[in-house]
Design an enzyme around this catalytic site. Structure first.
Site, PDB file in Angstrom:
ATOM      1  N   THR A  49      36.972  41.826  48.543  1.00 37.63           N
ATOM      2  CA  THR A  49      37.764  41.872  47.307  1.00 37.63           C
ATOM      3  C   THR A  49      37.575  40.542  46.574  1.00 37.63           C
ATOM      4  O   THR A  49      36.837  39.668  47.046  1.00 37.63           O
ATOM      5  CB  THR A  49      39.260  42.084  47.611  1.00 37.63           C
ATOM      6  OG1 THR A  49      39.797  40.878  48.172  1.00 37.63           O
ATOM      7  CG2 THR A  49      39.472  43.232  48.592  1.00 37.63           C
ATOM      8  N   CYS A  50      38.283  40.377  45.457  1.00 39.83           N
ATOM      9  CA  CYS A  50      38.141  39.120  44.722  1.00 39.83           C
ATOM     10  C   CYS A  50      38.719  37.939  45.501  1.00 39.83           C
ATOM     11  O   CYS A  50      38.348  36.791  45.253  1.00 39.83           O
ATOM     12  CB  CYS A  50      38.830  39.222  43.367  1.00 39.83           C
ATOM     13  SG  CYS A  50      40.585  39.667  43.455  1.00 39.83           S
ATOM     14  N   GLY A 187      46.664  43.950  25.100  1.00 44.65           N
ATOM     15  CA  GLY A 187      45.940  42.982  25.904  1.00 44.65           C
ATOM     16  C   GLY A 187      46.168  43.210  27.394  1.00 44.65           C
ATOM     17  O   GLY A 187      46.772  44.202  27.814  1.00 44.65           O
TER      18      GLY A 187
END
Length: 427
Positions: A49-50, A187
């Site tokens: 994963t990150c 956003g």
């Protein structure tokens, strides 16, 4: 064969190094398929994963796994060694359970990691690099994660802005399915708000954004869960009355939701309550709207204090969760030992059965030759007892020679208990 975990995460390695050793699913599928043919390292699962890249494997050669991780990512193994953690057997089981439960995450208790670990296992299964034993460990880790989520509060409090807004809306309005939510600016932050609210089952989401393409992109992501409508930014004021919840995060230098517009919206709503959340800095919403009856206004600072309080509650709950994980890991390791003993017991019973058949055949031959049955039976019982007890006697002598006397004491105590029960009269 040992079970171990090896890897790097947000606590041990920089984001640059984590990026270097990360695997995307396509690359990992190919590498695992190749590895399935490797006789010494073909039983492993890779979680990437990150925030972490970890290898869980059944192997006796940890260095081989480390070299594989470095080589497949073009990283110097000596550089990687300085940032890698290693756990073996019971510690590795505990670590996997902590990861799956969100106890080892950057955001304590975050639920996404469990799905990521499950995906990693599925990927390894497709590549045929998961043995029944390794699969059993992962399934038990998922069971542990489920227990942690359901029996502790480690994941029950909002610790992200997006989730905090969604939970706040549910607290103010008891029936989410009847809510209309307006997202002002699509956003990253507001997109998370929209996704969380969609997952919680709100009735409708209205997206108001300066560029229609970004609004349409967000709409596509949540349309399978909720009714979505897109309005132009210049229609914002005219549509405020339609929304029960408004979340604004434009990045504008000027206010975009004014006191007069909210006041007019309240009148059109016949003064039904509204929740306004201002995630922008500088603020999007005129602070004076808080004075209007029926309006709840929350800003970034308000939500941040809620998040800090919730995070403190998660940390407190994590203590209970850690105890649970350690207990469940001990149970699994104990069960594995019992299973291993079961294989030995089965083999020993087969050995005993073989001896019985041999001695019975020998006795039958003697009786056929005319030997007295009583003498044959006495001899049979003596010979069989001696042969069955011979391996036990050897084990006892070897255990007695061991440096740790507690092992012999445990075996001795167990044998005495068995013999004592055997001697008790039956009523």
């Amino acid at each position: 064969m040992s079970f171990f975990a090896l890897g790097v995460n947000h606590q041990t390695a920089s984001v640059e190094l984590r990026e270097q050793v990360a695997f995307n699913p396509e690359k990992l599928s190919v590498l695992l398929a190749e590895q399935s043919q490797h006789p010494e390292l073909n039983d492993m699962v890779v979680v990437s994963t990150c925030n972490r890249t970890e290898i869980y494997a059944m192997s006796d050669n940890v260095d081989m796994v480390l070299n594989w991780l470095a080589q497949k990512n073009g990283v110097n193994v000596k550089q990687l060694q300085n940032h890698v953690y290693r756990y073996e057997n019971a510690q590795a089981v505990t670590h996997l359970m902590r990861v799956a439960s969100g106890l080892d995450s950057l955001m304590l208790g975050e639920p996404q990691i469990l799905g990521q670990v499950k995906t990693a296992l599925s990927l390894a299964k497709e590549a045929h690099t998961v043995s029944p034993n390794l699969n059993r460990i992962f399934e038990y880790a998922f069971y542990a994660a489920k227990r942690v989520r359901s029996e502790t509060a480690v994941g029950s409090h909002a610790v992200s802005m997006g989730y905090a807004v969604a939970q706040l809306a549910i607290q103010v309005f008891s029936k989410p399915e009847k809510l209309t939510v307006m997202i002002v600016a699509a956003g990253e932050m507001n997109s998370l708000v929209a996704k969380h609210l969609a997952e919680m089952g709100v009735g409708k989401v209205i997206i108001c954004n300066r560029t229609r393409a970004r609004a349409e992109s967000l709409a596509q992501e949540i349309a399978h869960r909720v009714d979505v409508e897109i309005i132009e930014f210049d229609q914002l004021a005219a549509n405020l009355h339609r929304a029960d919840v408004i979340s604004s995060c434009t990045g504008s230098l000027h206010q975009v939701i004014h006191f007069a517009d909210v006041k007019a919206a309240l009148k059109k709503r016949r003064y039904q309550q509204m929740l306004l959340v201002d995630l922008a800095v500088p603020r999007d919403i005129d602070a004076k709207v808080e004075k209007l009856d029926g309006v709840y206004l929350y800003g970034v600072d308000d939500l941040q204090s809620v998040i800090e309080e919730n995070l403190a509650q998660r940390r407190q709950a994590a203590v209970e969760a850690e105890v649970m994980v350690n207990q469940l890991a001990t149970e699994l390791v104990t069960q594995q030992k019992v299973n291993l003993a079961g294989d030995t017991i089965h083999a020993y019973r087969d050995y005993g059965e073989q001896l019985r058949e041999e001695e019975l055949a020998h006795a039958m031959q003697r009786i056929a030759k005319g030997d007295l049955a009583v003498e044959v039976l006495v001899d049979l019982s003596h010979r069989l007892t001696q042969k069955l007890l011979h391996p036990t006697s050897i084990v006892l002598r070897e255990v007695a020679k061991a440096e740790d006397p507690s092992c012999f004491e445990m075996v001795q105590h167990t044998l005495h208990e068995v013999m004592l029960k055997r001697r008790k009269p039956k009523h």
